[in-house]
Design an enzyme around this catalytic site. Structure first.
Site: not given
Ligand code: NDP
Length: 328
Positions: A12, A16, A105, A159, A187
């Site tokens: 959160a 995104i 993951n 996409d 994807h």
């Molecule tokens: P983003 O919010 O930018 O991205 C999150 C995920 O969405 C990534 O896997 C990313 O894939 C995917 N994504 C990004 N862009 C696109 C797109 N255009 N289309 C489809 N998928 C997309 O990442 P942040 O690093 O800003 O944020 C991630 C957050 O998640 C952090 O705050 C972290 O702490 C948290 N987190 C929480 C977890 C939990 O709740 N248990 C576990 C892991 C992380 P890609 O890597 O390919 O860009």
């Protein structure tokens, strides 16, 4: 007054998430008369930032927002969830092999699947956004044997929207005049955006374009590599458009597709179009009464067949890899 719909968002505090939460709270996910309660899941390092976002959500005074809970425990965050948007994932870092990525993951999506299984509401709908989205969805689904398999979906709507926009530009029409476009497969860079059944202002899109070389050399790679092009231009990944697509996916799932049109979503395969049963692959889908259905009976030409097969092959390899890791 209606009981609020519980919407859980993981990751959160990420980019995104920041683009997504305000739109959910304003009513764009489910409709302008549906109250929502947000459940934010973050890892411990993300909790403080999530609290900051929650403060901003408060400050918007959204009339539909009936509560915000923040937790780092999936068992708490998925309690009573009606909709779950799994955004947080482990990004690929330099030097990371695919096996490492899938394993990292697995450590996220397996416990989340189990928590959904044990705590979510009976009507739970899950959208996986975090990459590798299709296979992460498979991992979560496998950990939730009591939830109907079709409730786990993966996002290919971005996409789809990218393809709509590119095709509209090429053919000089509004996006609203394009129907029946399809994203097939994973994807990932192997995804296949298919215009052969699409319509542009009522005419067959492939005939309107009439340029197979443009399809092969420009359209398909532009759609498939758009994420990288945005990182290059913006210096950050596409967040607002990804959030927008997540909203579109769930809105369509809940509210249905228009007659005479379909959309694209990663859904569990029933073996249609030669996609092995059980894979979560993108298909042309309609939605009605809260269920996605794969559009049946489309003729797949040679051009499409090889491209669909390539992407599905990659999905099978990912499934084999997570099987080997004991994640499914
Ligand atoms: P983003 O919010 O930018 O991205 C999150 C995920 O969405 C990534 O896997 C990313 O894939 C995917 N994504 C990004 N862009 C696109 C797109 N255009 N289309 C489809 N998928 C997309 O990442 P942040 O690093 O800003 O944020 C991630 C957050 O998640 C952090 O705050 C972290 O702490 C948290 N987190 C929480 C977890 C939990 O709740 N248990 C576990 C892991 C992380 P890609 O890597 O390919 O860009």
């Amino acid at each position: 007054t209606r009981t609020p719909v519980n919407v859980t968002v993981t990751g959160a505090a990420g980019q995104i998430g920041y683009a997504l939460l305000f739109r959910i709270a304003s009513g764009q996910l489910l409709g302008p008369d549906v109250p929502v309660a947000l459940r934010l899941l973050e890892i411990p390092q993300g909790l403080k930032a999530a609290e900051g976002t929650a403060m901003e959500l408060d400050d918007c005074a959204f009339p539909l927002l009936r509560g915000i809970d923040i937790s780092d425990d999936p068992n708490v965050a998925f309690e009573g969830a009606n909709v779950a948007l799994l955004v947080g994932a482990r990004p690929r870092t330099k030097g990371m092999e695919r096996g490492d990525l899938l394993e990292a993951n697995g450590g996220i999506f397996k416990p989340q699947g189990k928590a959904i299984n044990d705590h979510a509401a009976d009507d739970i709908k899950v959208l996986v956004v975090g990459n590798p989205a299709n296979t992460n969805a498979l991992i979560a689904q496998a950990a939730a044997p009591d939830v109907p398999a079709e409730r786990f979906t993966a996002m290919t709507r971005l996409d789809h929207n990218r393809a709509l926009s590119q095709l509209a530009k090429k053919t000089g029409v509004q996006v609203s005049e394009i129907k029946k476009l399809t994203i097939w497969g994973n994807h990932s860079a192997t995804q296949y955006p298919d215009v052969f059944h699409a319509e542009v202002a009522g005419k067959n899109a492939a005939e309107v374009v009439n340029d197979e070389q443009w399809l092969a050399d420009t359209f398909i790679p532009t759609v498939a590599k758009r994420g990288a092009a945005i990182i290059e231009a913006r210096g950050a990944s596409s967040a607002a458009s990804a959030a927008n697509a997540a909203i579109d996916h769930v809105h369509t799932w809940v509210n249905g597709t228009d007659t005479g049109d379909w959309t694209s979503a990663g859904v569990v395969s029933d073996g249609s179009y030669g996609v092995p049963e059980g894979l979560i692959s993108s298909f042309p889908v309609t939605a009605k009464d809260g269920r996605f259905e794969i559009v049946q009976g489309l003729d797949i030409n040679e051009f499409s067949r090889t491209r669909i097969d390539t992407s599905v092959q990659e999905l099978e390899e990912e499934r084999e890899a997570v099987r080997g890791l004991g994640l499914i």
